[in-house]
Scaffold this active site. Structure first.
Site, PDB file in Angstrom:
ATOM      1  N   GLU A 229     -10.363   3.732  -2.742  1.00  0.00           N
ATOM      2  CA  GLU A 229      -9.706   2.875  -3.721  1.00  0.00           C
ATOM      3  C   GLU A 229     -10.446   2.984  -5.045  1.00  0.00           C
ATOM      4  OE1 GLU A 229      -8.021  -0.970  -1.953  1.00  0.00           O
ATOM      5  OE2 GLU A 229      -9.753  -0.565  -0.682  1.00  0.00           O
TER       6      GLU A 229
ATOM      7  N   ASP B 296     -13.263  -5.234   6.541  1.00  0.00           N
ATOM      8  CA  ASP B 296     -12.023  -5.211   5.774  1.00  0.00           C
ATOM      9  C   ASP B 296     -11.186  -3.973   6.032  1.00  0.00           C
ATOM     10  OD1 ASP B 296     -10.352  -6.462   3.695  1.00  0.00           O
ATOM     11  OD2 ASP B 296     -10.897  -4.710   2.491  1.00  0.00           O
TER      12      ASP B 296
ATOM     13  N   ARG C 221       3.147 -25.766   1.910  1.00  0.00           N
ATOM     14  CA  ARG C 221       2.765 -27.150   1.609  1.00  0.00           C
ATOM     15  C   ARG C 221       3.203 -27.582   0.211  1.00  0.00           C
ATOM     16  NH1 ARG C 221      -3.815 -26.308   1.199  1.00  0.00           N
ATOM     17  NH2 ARG C 221      -3.798 -24.829  -0.552  1.00  0.00           N
TER      18      ARG C 221
ATOM     19  N   HIS D 241      -0.415  -3.086   7.959  1.00  0.00           N
ATOM     20  CA  HIS D 241       0.586  -2.391   7.152  1.00  0.00           C
ATOM     21  C   HIS D 241       0.367  -0.884   7.118  1.00  0.00           C
ATOM     22  CE1 HIS D 241      -2.593  -2.868   4.074  1.00  0.00           C
ATOM     23  NE2 HIS D 241      -2.069  -1.795   3.525  1.00  0.00           N
TER      24      HIS D 241
ATOM     25  N   HIS E 234      -7.884  -0.764   9.743  1.00  0.00           N
ATOM     26  CA  HIS E 234      -7.065   0.327   9.219  1.00  0.00           C
ATOM     27  C   HIS E 234      -7.546   1.698   9.684  1.00  0.00           C
ATOM     28  CE1 HIS E 234      -5.024  -2.624   6.962  1.00  0.00           C
ATOM     29  NE2 HIS E 234      -5.802  -2.658   5.909  1.00  0.00           N
TER      30      HIS E 234
ATOM     31  N   LYS F   6     -14.674   1.144  -2.323  1.00  0.00           N
ATOM     32  CA  LYS F   6     -14.122   0.625  -3.559  1.00  0.00           C
ATOM     33  C   LYS F   6     -14.709   1.379  -4.753  1.00  0.00           C
ATOM     34  CE  LYS F   6     -11.920  -3.011  -1.809  1.00  0.00           C
ATOM     35  NZ  LYS F   6     -10.466  -3.204  -1.931  1.00  0.00           N
TER      36      LYS F   6
ATOM     37  N   LYS G 160      -3.773  -9.786   9.068  1.00  0.00           N
ATOM     38  CA  LYS G 160      -5.211  -9.643   9.053  1.00  0.00           C
ATOM     39  C   LYS G 160      -5.782 -10.558   7.963  1.00  0.00           C
ATOM     40  CE  LYS G 160      -7.334  -6.653   6.657  1.00  0.00           C
ATOM     41  NZ  LYS G 160      -7.909  -5.583   5.802  1.00  0.00           N
TER      42      LYS G 160
ATOM     43  N   LYS H 191       3.391   2.885   7.319  1.00  0.00           N
ATOM     44  CA  LYS H 191       3.564   3.971   6.352  1.00  0.00           C
ATOM     45  C   LYS H 191       4.334   5.119   6.989  1.00  0.00           C
ATOM     46  CE  LYS H 191      -0.505   2.916   3.552  1.00  0.00           C
ATOM     47  NZ  LYS H 191       0.251   2.660   2.308  1.00  0.00           N
TER      48      LYS H 191
END
Length: 483
Positions: free
Chosen positions: A216, A235, A51, A178, A240, A331, A148, A182
């Site tokens: 992570e 998430d 846009r 993704h 995943h 996390k 996603k 891998k």
């Protein structure tokens, strides 16, 4: 070892949301790498659509700046970047209106593969796919790629599938994850189904348990508002980790063909037993070393959203009866590390003296940061003095064994080239997505109805103590994160 590059056929790739963060960080740099190594043909065309009001020259400048930022200096030269940018054009498109669609249609060639990458909010999937169809921009051979999150629950996932299927056939839809691009994930299928060594042992008779970890080190800062509406379950686990579980637990497909592979993955999801509450741990990181806690990063002081999930799953079929699968993701943990550990049972009768601290045989598939496969075995410790046992790892780090060129390829590069080739093997099918949501929804609903706070855990650690106990009560232990 240099990767063998097979050029794809000529294509027109339209990237909706081409000025966004994902396009700048992953999609366009990935395409540049494929161009750099010769996989993109000379007459390939990339059309940015968004846009933002800009012309093609301004778009090329934006992409050039992204390549300077996200492509390593040894991989780029001014000449290569200039040649790549010459393949790019830009069209201002209003996803929900009329502006730009005629110009977009005119920019596409008649006898070339057409692919449309929707790097936009899922709320725009339906309107964009409808415009592409009703205006005749998408042909019967076109492909559409969607990112996603594919739905927030089963109901919204079904609605998104219905929107896409009004304009495209299932054979044209590429739902991208993704993780499946891998190198190690793809090698997992080769390891299982191209070698006679492991498949006879790939069952509950020989495998004690499986651990899947996606850890992570960063928190949710910068995307806290989105994450607080999602949480680790939506998430990471539902997509995943579920995909990794499917590849580990699936039966051998009849052939390496998209629907044959995806049929077996769906069977795994449908075979998952209901997870008892005592086999699930939710966690939320707390403040550490001057950094915010989760609630501070999310901007919600009363948040009950989980930043960590650990669970024990059972696959109810003959192959896996009695072998638990332990999943964890979180996390702000000790390190960034993703791996699958297949832990084998001990020999039925050990003839050697007990070795203190022995961990046993394990096949460890590392996804990040250093992709590779390690097989832990027990051998005699060298030297005189009797039969002393020790454990060693036979390591195949791809960067060392096969060359850094293979190691450097990003998952998005492989998956986008699969789209151009028309290969759906590593993409999720609609019923697969819906089956995963049907499994996850009752777990999430129970959390929301229970009004239970997630267990607090220290940033930079391994997660809540309750997650450690999840395995300790079974006489097992998690592998150290980042080991």
């Amino acid at each position: 070892m240099v990767a063998r590059v097979i050029p794809v056929s000529p294509f027109d790739l339209v990237i909706f949301g081409a000025t966004g963060d994902l396009a700048r960080r992953k999609i366009l740099p990935g395409l540049f790498h494929r161009f750099r190594v010769g996989q993109m043909p000379e007459d390939a065309a990339i059309i940015g659509a968004a846009r933002s009001q800009m012309d093609s020259g301004e778009f090329r400048a934006l992409v050039g700046a992204a390549l300077e930022e996200f492509v390593a200096e040894p991989d780029r030269t001014p000449e290569t970047i200039a040649a790549f940018l010459s393949r790019l054009t830009y069209v201002h498109v209003d996803a929900k209106g009329d502006a730009g669609w005629d110009e977009l249609g005119a920019a596409l060639r008649a006898d070339t593969t057409r692919a449309f990458y929707l790097s936009v909010s899922p709320s725009l999937f339906g309107s964009i796919s409808k415009q592409l169809s009703t205006r005749g921009i998408a042909t019967a051979e076109s492909r559409i790629v969607v990112e996603k999150p594919f739905g927030h629950d089963l109901e919204t996932a079904k609605a998104l599938n219905a929107d896409l299927l009004q304009a495209f056939d299932e054979t044209q839809i590429y739902r991208i994850d993704h993780y499946l691009g891998k190198e190690t994930v793809q090698n997992l299928m080769a390891l299982r189904f191209a070698n006679s060594l492991f498949e006879p042992l790939w069952n509950s008779t020989h495998i004690d348990h499986v651990q899947i970890t996606v850890a992570e080190s960063i928190g949710v800062q910068g995307r806290g508002e989105y994450y607080d509406q999602s949480g680790a379950m939506r998430d990471m686990v539902q997509n995943h980790l579920m995909q990794l579980l499917c590849l580990i637990a699936m039966e051998p497909p009849s052939r390496f063909e998209p629907n044959a592979v995806r049929d077996e993955k769906v069977k795994v999801i449908e075979a998952l037993e209901t997870v008892a509450p005592e086999n699930i741990v939710r966690g939320q990181y707390r403040a550490w070393n001057g950094k915010n806690d989760y609630r501070g990063d999310a901007g919600n002081p009363a948040s009950r959203t989980e930043s960590f999930v650990a669970m024990k799953l059972a696959v109810a079929n003959w192959r896996w009866a009695g072998t638990p699968f332990y999943l964890r993701t979180g996390k702000r943990l000790r390190a960034r590390a993703s791996e699958i550990a297949v832990v084998f049972r001990d020999p039925p009768h050990m003839i050697f003296p007990k070795m203190e601290g022995r961990k046993g045989n394990a096949l460890v598939i590392r996804l990040q940061p250093d992709e590779g496969i390690t097989l832990r075995t027990t051998i005699k410790e060298p030297g005189p003095g009797g039969m002393r046992l020790t454990e060693v790892a036979m390591d195949m780090t791809f960067a060392d064994a096969l060359g850094s060129d293979l190691h450097s390829q990003d998952a998005y590069e492989r998956l986008i080239m699969d789209v151009i080739r028309g290969d759906q093997t590593l993409f999720m099918r609609g019923d697969e997505v819906e089956a995963a949501w049907a499994w996850a929804d009752p777990i999430i609903a129970a959390w929301e109805d229970g009004n239970q706070q997630p267990a607090a855990y220290d940033s930079g650690g391994s997660g809540p103590e309750e997650a450690l106990m999840l395995m300790h009560q079974d006489g097992r232990r998690w592998r150290a994160i980042g080991a």
